[in-house]
Design an enzyme around this catalytic site. Sequence first.
Site, PDB file in Angstrom:
ATOM      1  N   ARG A  61       3.403   5.872 -11.409  1.00 23.43           N
ATOM      2  CA  ARG A  61       2.485   4.757 -11.139  1.00 23.43           C
ATOM      3  C   ARG A  61       2.181   4.637  -9.647  1.00 23.43           C
ATOM      4  NH1 ARG A  61       3.361  -1.243 -10.900  1.00 23.43           N
ATOM      5  NH2 ARG A  61       1.483  -2.253 -11.751  1.00 23.43           N
ATOM      6  N   HIS A  65      -1.592   4.477  -8.177  1.00 20.99           N
ATOM      7  CA  HIS A  65      -2.074   3.334  -7.399  1.00 20.99           C
ATOM      8  C   HIS A  65      -2.392   3.723  -5.964  1.00 20.99           C
ATOM      9  CE1 HIS A  65      -0.803  -0.288 -10.083  1.00 20.99           C
ATOM     10  NE2 HIS A  65      -1.271   0.728 -10.800  1.00 20.99           N
ATOM     11  N   ASP A  66      -1.743   4.758  -5.463  1.00 23.21           N
ATOM     12  CA  ASP A  66      -2.068   5.247  -4.126  1.00 23.21           C
ATOM     13  C   ASP A  66      -3.446   5.892  -4.121  1.00 23.21           C
ATOM     14  OD1 ASP A  66      -1.598   5.966  -1.376  1.00 23.21           O
ATOM     15  OD2 ASP A  66      -1.167   7.999  -2.052  1.00 23.21           O
ATOM     16  N   GLU A  87      -0.731  -2.898   0.869  1.00 22.87           N
ATOM     17  CA  GLU A  87      -1.140  -2.868  -0.531  1.00 22.87           C
ATOM     18  C   GLU A  87      -0.005  -3.305  -1.460  1.00 22.87           C
ATOM     19  OE1 GLU A  87      -2.584   1.156  -1.054  1.00 22.87           O
ATOM     20  OE2 GLU A  87      -3.792   0.954   0.769  1.00 22.87           O
ATOM     21  N   ASN A  93       0.171  -4.654  -7.552  1.00 20.62           N
ATOM     22  CA  ASN A  93       1.441  -4.089  -7.073  1.00 20.62           C
ATOM     23  C   ASN A  93       2.525  -5.122  -6.820  1.00 20.62           C
ATOM     24  OD1 ASN A  93       0.288  -1.470  -6.954  1.00 20.62           O
ATOM     25  ND2 ASN A  93      -0.558  -1.889  -4.925  1.00 20.62           N
ATOM     26  N   HIS A 194       0.864   5.946 -19.875  1.00 18.35           N
ATOM     27  CA  HIS A 194       1.554   4.782 -20.438  1.00 18.35           C
ATOM     28  C   HIS A 194       2.426   5.148 -21.633  1.00 18.35           C
ATOM     29  CE1 HIS A 194      -1.213   1.440 -18.606  1.00 18.35           C
ATOM     30  NE2 HIS A 194      -0.491   2.096 -17.709  1.00 18.35           N
ATOM     31  N   ASP A 248       5.447  11.761 -24.522  1.00 16.78           N
ATOM     32  CA  ASP A 248       4.962  12.360 -25.764  1.00 16.78           C
ATOM     33  C   ASP A 248       3.588  11.784 -26.091  1.00 16.78           C
ATOM     34  OD1 ASP A 248       5.456   9.800 -26.764  1.00 16.78           O
ATOM     35  OD2 ASP A 248       7.392  10.353 -27.630  1.00 16.78           O
TER      36      ASP A 248
END
Length: 322
Positions: A61, A65-66, A87, A93, A194, A248
Amino acid sequence: MANSHRAIFFTILLLLAVAAGFSPLSPYYYSKICPKALPAIRRVVEAAVSRERRMGASLLRLHFHDCFVQGCDGSILLDATPTIDSEKTALPNNNSARGFEVIDMIKAEVDKACGGKPVVSCADILAVAARDSVVALGGPSWEVQLGRRDSTSASRTTANNDIPSPFMDLPALKSSFQKQGLNERDLVALSGGHTIGFSQCQFFRNRIFNETADNIDAEFARERRASCFAGSGDANLGSLDGSPARFDGSYFKNLVEKKGLLHSDQALFAGGSTDSVVKGYGSNNGRSFWFDFASSMVKMGNIKPLTGNLGQIRVNCRKVNA
């Protein structure tokens, strides 16, 4: 003759790019200047994920996000100062981005492996750590393009505006990804990240209490309400799919069953243009998902990198060099 002119044209373009401070990324960037760099990163990531399986999702993540803010430049790692608008305190964040201490550990080990010199950028560390985290949790591998340099600025405002929200519908998600040069298939593939990790209750409370049966499985919603309450428990965690510590294809099977945890997850399978991609990724044991995820991660890692003489190689990932 036409081919010769074309070759000369592209050679000139490359020379102009280098002169302007740009240079192409390469998976072999550190093979000569510090061949021990990537093994050092892998060792720290594997140890961190072994201690806490959730950390793999957290490191993945961070890279995501970077890259969505100013490009893949390590800006998410910068602490706030009078001149740095960190940030870390942006809405996507704040009190949820984690793994910064692991990045610090990686940086220390990599610098040691490279003879005590800051050779490897924090931006590259984020990219490699994301790949190694996915592999540590049973997912695919890919060749990480390397040679990024670190930014000397951050933007909380851009983080608030450009990192996709868990409350977005499909048109907003597509627009957010298109802004970064990523297409609809990249959106679905990268959302498949996710398949590991958790989300805080505050990001899915409205979905499990207020969305209708045509968009969320009723039993799934009831189960999630047991740990995410109507008026409290913002930081309580819910797993993003049924196997949050294993990379998976079950995330996509959940979407077909209306069991996406976040509104933005379920938006990928709600009668829109991405339904067929979701169905495809949920079949054939996730093989097509693995291939596309790896490809999209490379593509995302190429968002506006600083290279050549742009930016810097930070001595400390949390602050700009003196």
